[in-house]
Design an enzyme around this catalytic site. Structure first.
Site, PDB file in Angstrom:
ATOM      1  N   HIS A 179       0.598  -1.374   0.301  1.00 56.40           N
ATOM      2  CA  HIS A 179       0.133  -0.298  -0.268  1.00 56.40           C
ATOM      3  C   HIS A 179       1.226   0.993  -0.242  1.00 56.40           C
ATOM      4  CE1 HIS A 179       0.315  -0.670   4.507  1.00 56.40           C
ATOM      5  NE2 HIS A 179       0.251   0.504   4.708  1.00 56.40           N
ATOM      6  N   HIS A 208       1.233   4.074   2.507  1.00 54.14           N
ATOM      7  CA  HIS A 208       2.037   4.485   2.916  1.00 54.14           C
ATOM      8  C   HIS A 208       3.384   4.635   3.088  1.00 54.14           C
ATOM      9  CE1 HIS A 208      -2.218   3.871   5.892  1.00 54.14           C
ATOM     10  NE2 HIS A 208      -1.759   4.719   4.630  1.00 54.14           N
ATOM     11  N   ASP A 246       5.723   4.571   4.851  1.00 53.93           N
ATOM     12  CA  ASP A 246       6.456   3.428   5.512  1.00 53.93           C
ATOM     13  C   ASP A 246       6.680   2.102   4.748  1.00 53.93           C
ATOM     14  OD1 ASP A 246       4.226   2.689   6.335  1.00 53.93           O
ATOM     15  OD2 ASP A 246       4.594   2.326   7.942  1.00 53.93           O
ATOM     16  N   HIS A 247       6.248   1.682   3.542  1.00 48.39           N
ATOM     17  CA  HIS A 247       6.195   0.556   2.336  1.00 48.39           C
ATOM     18  C   HIS A 247       6.244   1.353   1.009  1.00 48.39           C
ATOM     19  CE1 HIS A 247       4.158  -1.475   5.786  1.00 48.39           C
ATOM     20  NE2 HIS A 247       3.797  -0.360   5.908  1.00 48.39           N
ATOM     21  N   HIS A 265      -7.370  -0.213   4.912  1.00 48.88           N
ATOM     22  CA  HIS A 265      -6.326   0.568   5.689  1.00 48.88           C
ATOM     23  C   HIS A 265      -6.017   1.888   4.842  1.00 48.88           C
ATOM     24  CE1 HIS A 265      -2.539   0.984   7.991  1.00 48.88           C
ATOM     25  NE2 HIS A 265      -2.024   0.908   6.802  1.00 48.88           N
ATOM     26  N   TYR A 280      -8.878   7.322  12.302  1.00 51.19           N
ATOM     27  CA  TYR A 280     -10.167   6.972  11.085  1.00 51.19           C
ATOM     28  C   TYR A 280     -11.074   7.012  11.492  1.00 51.19           C
ATOM     29  CZ  TYR A 280      -6.474   5.116   7.749  1.00 51.19           C
ATOM     30  OH  TYR A 280      -5.305   4.809   7.428  1.00 51.19           O
ATOM     31  N   HIS A 298       4.129  -5.670   7.617  1.00 53.38           N
ATOM     32  CA  HIS A 298       5.084  -5.036   8.444  1.00 53.38           C
ATOM     33  C   HIS A 298       5.577  -6.430   9.654  1.00 53.38           C
ATOM     34  CE1 HIS A 298       5.041  -0.808   9.641  1.00 53.38           C
ATOM     35  NE2 HIS A 298       3.488  -0.913   9.080  1.00 53.38           N
TER      36      HIS A 298
HETATM   37 ZN   LIG Z   1       0.308   1.793   6.535  1.00 57.85          ZN
END
Ligand SMILES: [Zn+2]
Length: 279
Positions: free
Chosen positions: A86, A88, A90-91, A162, A194, A229
């Protein structure tokens, strides 16, 4: 992003403690390696026609991933396809550098691909708080689409909630001489901003999206449980067991089922609490 561990309301762009420490790669199944950091995952698939890399970490994770690929004896230019869970930071924060240095084609879902093109800005939940170097995908993935290269096939499953285009991957994987079904979870966490309740929903249909995604996650074959993660699937404990000689340490269908049962109950509780007027 994972749940609270990776989310800091004050400075969401900062890495959670020790989620991005360098780590030596290890082999999960035949020709499949974990090449990510201490919690921020990335996966490398070897095929007869080059490599597939899944996820890019933070911008600061990309050099670690490239070093891990080299330490396995591969040239990063052998990466032909770049996939992601996805959009975000951190990815997807490292995808721009990884795309540049490998020359690979980047595939992403329409909605998370658009988020990547905006460098993470304009996110429904994080707004502009977690930007990263923008990257534009070369191809758009739809639900159920397969990605094949040199005899290896991964299947994209759109599991929104998410993020709106969150993508969970499945693939057969040979572990200890047996073909297993692997599931690589996008993320199912509900970040602090959220809202799921109909009156304040963060985007139209977010709760229905989580429901639909859970219906997939809870019915999909999941013998080798992996995720964006490490903390979602006890990566560190399983890695320790693997390095101690348990070659099928990542085969854990019961752990996968328990994770989704427990987190589904958590989702329903959050939904009920927000519908009841919780902030
Ligand atoms: Zn995320």
């Amino acid at each position: 992003m994972a749940a609270a561990i990776a989310f800091h309301a004050a400075s969401p762009a900062r890495a959670a403690p020790h989620d991005n420490d360098p780590m030596a790669p290890f082999e999960i199944g035949d020709g499949v390696w974990y090449v990510g950091a201490s919690d921020i995952a990335a996966y490398l698939f070897k095929t007869r026609a080059g490599l597939i890399l899944l996820d890019g970490g933070y911008d600061t994770t990309a050099p670690q991933i490239l070093a891990n690929i080299r330490s396995l004896g591969f040239d990063p230019k052998a990466v032909k396809i770049l996939l992601s869970t996805h959009g975000h930071l951190d990815h997807a924060g490292g995808l721009a550098q990884l795309k540049r240095e490998t020359g690979a084609m980047l595939y992403a879902s329409a909605l998370d691909g658009a988020l990547m093109t905006r460098g993470g800005k304009g996110d429904f939940g994080l707004k502009d708080m977690a930007p990263y170097p923008p990257v534009t995908p070369d191809r758009t993935l739809i639900d159920g689409q397969t990605v094949s290269l040199g005899g290896v096939t991964l299947t994209a499953h759109l599991t929104p909630g998410h993020t709106r285009g969150c993508t969970t991957w499945t693939a057969p994987m040979t572990v200890a001489g047996k073909v297993r079904q692997a599931l690589i979870l996008c993320s199912n966490s509900i970040l602090p901003p959220y809202r799921l309740d109909a009156a304040h929903e963060s985007y139209p249909g977010i709760a229905a999206d989580y429901e639909k995604s859970y219906a997939f996650w809870r019915s999909a074959p999941c013998e080798v449980f992996l995720a964006s993660h490490g903390i979602f699937f006890d990566m560190q404990a399983k890695r320790t067991a693997l390095l101690a000689g348990k070659i099928d340490a990542f085969v854990d269908p019961a752990g996968c089922k328990a994770f989704f049962d427990k987190s589904y109950a958590g989702f329903k509780a959050t939904l009920a609490s927000q519908q009841g007027g919780a902030p």
